[in-house]
Motif scaffolding. Structure first.
Motif, PDB file in Angstrom:
ATOM      1  N   VAL A  80       6.122 138.668  12.349  1.00 30.42           N
ATOM      2  CA  VAL A  80       7.147 138.794  12.603  1.00 30.42           C
ATOM      3  C   VAL A  80       6.968 140.394  12.604  1.00 30.42           C
ATOM      4  O   VAL A  80       6.292 141.448  11.460  1.00 30.42           O
ATOM      5  N   GLN A  81       7.954 141.609  13.029  1.00 29.15           N
ATOM      6  CA  GLN A  81       8.327 142.783  13.554  1.00 29.15           C
ATOM      7  C   GLN A  81       8.950 143.152  12.496  1.00 29.15           C
ATOM      8  O   GLN A  81       9.620 143.308  12.711  1.00 29.15           O
ATOM      9  N   LEU A  82       8.242 144.523  12.037  1.00 28.16           N
ATOM     10  CA  LEU A  82       9.743 144.717  10.978  1.00 28.16           C
ATOM     11  C   LEU A  82       9.822 146.478  11.220  1.00 28.16           C
ATOM     12  O   LEU A  82       8.783 147.367  11.741  1.00 28.16           O
ATOM     13  N   GLN A  83      10.866 146.539  11.014  1.00 30.77           N
ATOM     14  CA  GLN A  83      11.535 148.246  11.007  1.00 30.77           C
ATOM     15  C   GLN A  83      12.221 148.724  10.283  1.00 30.77           C
ATOM     16  O   GLN A  83      13.481 148.388  10.165  1.00 30.77           O
ATOM     17  N   ALA A  84      12.077 149.761   9.679  1.00 35.12           N
ATOM     18  CA  ALA A  84      12.818 149.656   8.131  1.00 35.12           C
ATOM     19  C   ALA A  84      13.368 151.736   8.824  1.00 35.12           C
ATOM     20  O   ALA A  84      12.678 152.068   9.984  1.00 35.12           O
ATOM     21  N   SER A  85      14.214 151.663   8.425  1.00 33.79           N
ATOM     22  CA  SER A  85      15.565 152.361   8.293  1.00 33.79           C
ATOM     23  C   SER A  85      16.241 152.812   7.116  1.00 33.79           C
ATOM     24  O   SER A  85      16.296 152.217   6.158  1.00 33.79           O
ATOM     25  N   GLY A  86      16.783 154.547   7.400  1.00 34.03           N
ATOM     26  CA  GLY A  86      17.729 155.102   5.964  1.00 34.03           C
ATOM     27  C   GLY A  86      17.450 155.072   4.910  1.00 34.03           C
ATOM     28  O   GLY A  86      18.346 155.552   3.998  1.00 34.03           O
ATOM     29  N   GLY A  87      15.972 155.963   5.045  1.00 30.25           N
ATOM     30  CA  GLY A  87      15.583 157.158   4.175  1.00 30.25           C
ATOM     31  C   GLY A  87      16.145 159.137   4.518  1.00 30.25           C
ATOM     32  O   GLY A  87      17.057 158.605   4.920  1.00 30.25           O
ATOM     33  N   ALA A  99      14.855 145.652   9.392  1.00 30.55           N
ATOM     34  CA  ALA A  99      15.197 144.893  11.004  1.00 30.55           C
ATOM     35  C   ALA A  99      14.371 143.855  11.123  1.00 30.55           C
ATOM     36  O   ALA A  99      13.277 144.670  11.393  1.00 30.55           O
ATOM     37  N   ALA A 100      14.351 142.654  11.072  1.00 25.32           N
ATOM     38  CA  ALA A 100      13.076 141.783  11.274  1.00 25.32           C
ATOM     39  C   ALA A 100      13.008 140.895  12.763  1.00 25.32           C
ATOM     40  O   ALA A 100      14.027 140.350  13.317  1.00 25.32           O
ATOM     41  N   SER A 101      11.823 140.854  13.026  1.00 29.20           N
ATOM     42  CA  SER A 101      12.175 140.449  14.493  1.00 29.20           C
ATOM     43  C   SER A 101      11.234 138.765  14.299  1.00 29.20           C
ATOM     44  O   SER A 101      10.970 138.236  13.217  1.00 29.20           O
ATOM     45  N   GLY A 102      11.916 137.957  15.129  1.00 34.07           N
ATOM     46  CA  GLY A 102      11.226 136.510  14.943  1.00 34.07           C
ATOM     47  C   GLY A 102      12.820 135.772  14.615  1.00 34.07           C
ATOM     48  O   GLY A 102      13.614 136.296  14.836  1.00 34.07           O
ATOM     49  N   ARG A 103      12.448 134.197  14.918  1.00 32.67           N
ATOM     50  CA  ARG A 103      13.152 132.846  14.405  1.00 32.67           C
ATOM     51  C   ARG A 103      13.516 132.523  13.739  1.00 32.67           C
ATOM     52  O   ARG A 103      14.266 131.337  13.909  1.00 32.67           O
ATOM     53  N   THR A 104      12.564 132.778  12.924  1.00 33.30           N
ATOM     54  CA  THR A 104      12.366 131.963  11.165  1.00 33.30           C
ATOM     55  C   THR A 104      12.498 133.321  10.472  1.00 33.30           C
ATOM     56  O   THR A 104      11.913 133.109   9.278  1.00 33.30           O
ATOM     57  N   THR A 108      17.871 141.436   8.854  1.00 32.55           N
ATOM     58  CA  THR A 108      17.908 142.159   8.118  1.00 32.55           C
ATOM     59  C   THR A 108      18.127 141.575   6.547  1.00 32.55           C
ATOM     60  O   THR A 108      18.984 141.078   6.080  1.00 32.55           O
ATOM     61  N   VAL A 109      16.883 142.699   6.194  1.00 29.79           N
ATOM     62  CA  VAL A 109      16.611 143.016   4.374  1.00 29.79           C
ATOM     63  C   VAL A 109      17.494 144.019   4.332  1.00 29.79           C
ATOM     64  O   VAL A 109      17.055 144.943   4.807  1.00 29.79           O
ATOM     65  N   TYR A 110      17.864 144.347   3.210  1.00 27.37           N
ATOM     66  CA  TYR A 110      18.225 145.583   2.419  1.00 27.37           C
ATOM     67  C   TYR A 110      17.854 146.393   1.657  1.00 27.37           C
ATOM     68  O   TYR A 110      17.287 144.975   0.426  1.00 27.37           O
ATOM     69  N   LEU A 111      18.060 147.354   1.024  1.00 25.96           N
ATOM     70  CA  LEU A 111      17.206 147.545  -0.181  1.00 25.96           C
ATOM     71  C   LEU A 111      18.755 148.832  -0.274  1.00 25.96           C
ATOM     72  O   LEU A 111      18.349 149.924  -0.077  1.00 25.96           O
ATOM     73  N   GLN A 112      19.428 148.542  -1.430  1.00 25.84           N
ATOM     74  CA  GLN A 112      19.980 149.543  -2.271  1.00 25.84           C
ATOM     75  C   GLN A 112      19.645 150.437  -3.410  1.00 25.84           C
ATOM     76  O   GLN A 112      18.997 149.227  -4.569  1.00 25.84           O
ATOM     77  N   MET A 113      19.844 151.977  -3.320  1.00 23.30           N
ATOM     78  CA  MET A 113      19.386 152.484  -4.575  1.00 23.30           C
ATOM     79  C   MET A 113      19.882 153.254  -5.061  1.00 23.30           C
ATOM     80  O   MET A 113      20.957 153.900  -4.073  1.00 23.30           O
ATOM     81  N   ASP A 145       2.545 141.083   6.823  1.00 19.53           N
ATOM     82  CA  ASP A 145       3.551 141.912   7.899  1.00 19.53           C
ATOM     83  C   ASP A 145       4.107 143.240   7.327  1.00 19.53           C
ATOM     84  O   ASP A 145       4.832 142.425   6.286  1.00 19.53           O
ATOM     85  N   TRP A 146       3.629 144.663   7.523  1.00 21.94           N
ATOM     86  CA  TRP A 146       4.343 145.911   7.184  1.00 21.94           C
ATOM     87  C   TRP A 146       4.916 146.011   8.203  1.00 21.94           C
ATOM     88  O   TRP A 146       4.692 146.772   9.336  1.00 21.94           O
ATOM     89  N   GLY A 147       6.142 147.060   8.163  1.00 21.31           N
ATOM     90  CA  GLY A 147       6.617 148.483   8.897  1.00 21.31           C
ATOM     91  C   GLY A 147       6.215 149.307   8.800  1.00 21.31           C
ATOM     92  O   GLY A 147       5.262 149.589   8.348  1.00 21.31           O
ATOM     93  N   GLN A 148       6.842 150.552   9.390  1.00 19.55           N
ATOM     94  CA  GLN A 148       6.086 151.825   9.434  1.00 19.55           C
ATOM     95  C   GLN A 148       6.396 152.676   8.625  1.00 19.55           C
ATOM     96  O   GLN A 148       5.968 153.842   8.238  1.00 19.55           O
ATOM     97  N   GLY A 149       7.606 152.095   7.407  1.00 20.31           N
ATOM     98  CA  GLY A 149       8.233 153.394   6.492  1.00 20.31           C
ATOM     99  C   GLY A 149       8.914 154.385   6.913  1.00 20.31           C
ATOM    100  O   GLY A 149       9.265 154.436   7.881  1.00 20.31           O
ATOM    101  N   THR A 150       9.291 155.105   5.737  1.00 24.01           N
ATOM    102  CA  THR A 150      10.933 155.269   5.892  1.00 24.01           C
ATOM    103  C   THR A 150      10.248 156.364   4.849  1.00 24.01           C
ATOM    104  O   THR A 150      10.589 156.106   3.359  1.00 24.01           O
ATOM    105  N   LEU A 151      11.105 158.001   4.478  1.00 17.66           N
ATOM    106  CA  LEU A 151      10.418 158.387   4.012  1.00 17.66           C
ATOM    107  C   LEU A 151      11.926 158.485   3.144  1.00 17.66           C
ATOM    108  O   LEU A 151      12.903 159.384   3.203  1.00 17.66           O
TER     109      LEU A 151
END
Length: 122
Positions: free
Chosen positions: A1-8, A22-27, A74-79, A111-117
């Motif tokens: 899957v392709q991953l796109q992180a955001s929110g940093g 956010a992840a691509s793919g149907r599974t 989508t997966v979330y990380l509430q900090m 699979d790894w996303g691009q990272g968010t600071l």
């Protein structure tokens, strides 16, 4: 899957941030979704992951919460209660579910996303 992180971003100590991935793919529902982080000059560190079960690093337990919305892929990380030591680049990761508990080792994730600071000021 392709991953796109955001929110940093920049937050004061004691504050909160929510990261999204956010992840691509149907599974999506068949994947373990997790987060790692890497602080300047330090090794990459497991934060937590959600598959069949949830697993957190001791350093974030009670402060961070991982959740997922399979309908939105989508997966979330509430900090919450952020500390300066939480300053790092946060990476979203994924792998197919293969065990009851998600793995903690970075090399187990395909699979790894691009990272968010995330920067926490004191």
């Amino acid at each position: 899957v392709q991953l796109q992180a955001s929110g940093g971003g920049l937050v004061q100590a004691g504050g909160s941030l929510r990261l999204s991935c956010a992840a691509s793919g149907r599974t999506f529902s068949s994947y373990v979704m997790g987060w790692f982080r890497q602080a300047p000059g330090k090794e990459r560190e497991f934060v937590g992951a959600i598959g069949v079960r949830l697993l957190y690093a001791d350093s974030v337990k009670g402060r961070f919460t991982i959740s997922r919305d399979n309908a939105k892929n989508t997966v979330y990380l509430q900090m919450n209660s952020l500390k300066p030591d939480d300053t790092a680049v946060y990476y979203c990761v994924a792998r197919r579910i293969s065990s009851y508990y998600p793995p903690r080792e970075a090399n187990e994730y395909e699979d790894w996303g691009q990272g968010t600071l995330v920067t926490v000021s004191s």
